[in-house]
Design an enzyme around this catalytic site. Structure first.
Site, PDB file in Angstrom:
ATOM      1  CG  PHE A 150      36.981  35.236  48.942  1.00  0.00           C
ATOM      2  CD1 PHE A 150      36.395  34.021  49.274  1.00  0.00           C
ATOM      3  CD2 PHE A 150      36.215  36.151  48.228  1.00  0.00           C
ATOM      4  CE1 PHE A 150      35.091  33.712  48.889  1.00  0.00           C
ATOM      5  CE2 PHE A 150      34.915  35.859  47.848  1.00  0.00           C
ATOM      6  CZ  PHE A 150      34.355  34.635  48.182  1.00  0.00           C
ATOM      7  CE  LYS A 174      44.443  43.381  47.279  1.00  0.00           C
ATOM      8  NZ  LYS A 174      43.329  43.001  48.235  1.00  0.00           N
ATOM      9  CD  GLU A 177      39.852  42.629  51.368  1.00  0.00           C
ATOM     10  OE1 GLU A 177      38.687  43.025  51.132  1.00  0.00           O
ATOM     11  OE2 GLU A 177      40.684  42.401  50.462  1.00  0.00           O
ATOM     12  CB  SER A 227      33.218  40.086  40.925  1.00  0.00           C
ATOM     13  OG  SER A 227      33.643  41.435  41.108  1.00  0.00           O
ATOM     14  CB  CYS A 282      35.138  31.722  38.801  1.00  0.00           C
ATOM     15  SG  CYS A 282      36.726  31.023  38.343  1.00  0.00           S
ATOM     16  CD  GLU A 383      30.425  35.038  39.744  1.00  0.00           C
ATOM     17  OE1 GLU A 383      31.267  34.137  39.628  1.00  0.00           O
ATOM     18  OE2 GLU A 383      30.713  36.248  39.664  1.00  0.00           O
TER      19      GLU A 383
END
Length: 498
Positions: A150, A174, A177, A227, A282, A383
């Site tokens: 995202f 993909k 969402e 992640s 990240c 994180e």
């Protein structure tokens, strides 16, 4: 009235009914802005089937045709980048300037892929044996899947899709969402650029869609960013099903500040790298390692800069940091602020009190600074993926280096110093995939490759650049001998003994 965001399959929006949908929010207002269809297994199968059907013709398309489509896509993306940035801001929440920067970095990856005729040149060895030549060629894999996060809904898909398409593969993307519209917009631009139907398909959804791609027999490779726990799952599941996988995971990036550093430069960098995009990246700096004796002064400089940050709706002029992507994620990050206080860290700046230029219902959390953080605290070990910056005091360079190297993550790191020898030693000794010297976020340009070490990467290949071409192709070596026309046939000349 909210919009419906559906899949893009075989060159057009999917018109079938959705068994399940999810809500898409405007993070700055907290209001639902749309509903996204979640793919069932049958819709995943339809997307993969469209990609598989398109593969033979696209594989055999000339490099000239492929590069022509890439150049047209690049021009369309450049012309409409402000539209894409606005879509990113509306669904992710990052400010418009940040979103525009994301699209610009995506353009770099596209421009690299435009050079595909050069990038796919193989090798040739003449006369390796008598009248025998050997050469190598790089060929596409087939249908490949890209699963993107995202936090960079435009840039990360374009780390992978242009290289995959340029190499002759077909793609099923993909996206997250949480902010799915950017990927559909990108697919529409590819179609306008002349990409044949089925070469790029987009399916939305959750674990059903992910597992459908990971387990599908026709999918040959998977690229993932997210992640570390999910990256490990994607890698293990994909490879168990015989796929080539590159899975980029999480990070806990350290910025080491030596006593000789320019502290104003270091403080500016810590604030920019810690709180840009609300810390949802990240490559964000989440730990500043202050090497004695500069800790107090550095913390004071960082805190003073944080106080003036303009937090608010990213569409409003002057806002520097927007909301977090969802209410649940905001609440999770806020829980780390509470955990840091409970564990005894010094709360130098409390982001929960920061003024906000936006609707009260937005998913807000201002920049937070902890000092004197210990390595056993959750704000250090986990994180957080939000605007929480921790300062760890270190007595020496050697202990600072050990702090970085003992961390399970190895994505990015930075050192701030005016000592060239110290910087050179650090870049040699640090066990991290990307290193910045007086650069806080060392994301490589499009013609190098992005990727970390240790628990930040599963697989052997980094993203985009030369590694991207390698990942999306497989090598074939051809050994051939052509008979010399003079080896036989009618000869009316005088016989000779040779």
């Amino acid at each position: 009235m909210t919009s419906r965001i559906t899949h893009w399959i075989n060159g057009k929006p999917w018109d079938g009914p959705a068994e399940k949908t999810g809500e898409v929010y405007d993070p700055a207002t907290g209001q639902v802005s749309g509903h996204v269809d979640f793919a069932s297994q049958s819709e995943v199968d339809a997307a993969v089937a469209a990609a598989a059907a398109a593969f033979p013709a696209w594989r055999d398309a000339s490099l000239a045709k492929r590069s022509n489509v890439l150049f047209k896509f690049r021009e369309l993306l450049a012309a409409r980048k402000s539209e894409l940035a606005a879509i990113v801001t509306a669904e992710h929440g990052k400010v418009l300037d940040d979103a525009a920067g994301e699209v610009q970095r995506a353009l770099e990856a596209v421009e690299f892929a435009c050079g595909i005729p050069h990038l796919l040149k193989g090798g040739f060895s003449e006369n390796v044996s008598t009248k025998v030549d050997v050469y190598s060629i790089q060929q596409p894999l087939g249908v490949v899947a890209v699963i993107s996060p995202f936090n960079f809904p435009a840039m990360v898909p374009l780390w992978f899709v242009p290289n995959a398409i340029a190499c002759g593969n077909t793609v099923v993307l993909k996206p997250s969402e949480k902010d799915p519209s950017a990927s559909v917009f990108i697919a529409e631009l590819w179609a306008e650029a002349g990409l044949p139907d089925g070469v790029l398909n987009v399916v939305h959804g959750d674990k059903v869609a992910v597992d459908g791609l990971l387990e599908h027999r026709s999918v040959k490779a998977v690229s993932f960013v997210g992640s570390t726990p999910i990256a490990r799952y994607v890698y293990e599941t994909g490879t168990r099903h015989g796929k080539r996988v590159q899975a980029l995971g999480g990070a806990k990036n350290h910025m080491v500040v030596l006593p000789d550093a320019d502290l104003d430069l270091a403080a500016d960098a810590a604030v920019s790298a810690g709180f840009g995009s609300a810390g949802e990246r990240c490559m964000a700096i989440s730990v500043v390692v202050a090497v004695d004796p500069i800790g107090d002064e550095l913390v004071e400089k960082i805190a003073s800069r944080m106080a003036s940050l303009h937090i608010g709706d990213g569409r409003r002029t002057g806002c520097e940091m927007g909301p977090l992507v969802t209410r649940a994620h905001r609440d999770r990050v806020e829980s780390y602020v509470e955990a840091g206080v409970a564990s005894g860290a010094t709360l130098a700046v409390d982001g929960r009190d920061h003024p906000v230029d936006g609707a009260a219902e937005g998913f807000w959390l201002g920049p937070t600074l902890f000092d004197r953080v210990n390595t056993d605290m959750s704000i250090y070990t986990d994180e957080i993926f939000g605007p929480v910056l921790s300062v760890v005091r270190s007595p020496s360079y050697d202990e600072a280096l050990e702090l970085v190297n003992s961390n399970p993550y190895g994505n990015g790191t930075a050192i701030f110093t005016n000592d060239g020898g110290a910087a050179r030693r650090f870049q040699n000794e640090v066990e991290v995939g990307m290193v910045g010297v007086n650069v806080p976020i060392p994301v490589p340009v499009g013609y190098y490759s992005f990727g970390g070490w240790k628990d930040s990467l599963f697989g052997d290949t980094h993203a985009y650049g030369p590694h991207g071409i390698h990942f999306f192709t497989r090598s074939k070596v051809v050994t051939n001998r052509w008979l010399d026309p003079s080896h036989g046939g009618v000869n009316l000349g005088f016989p000779r003994n040779v």
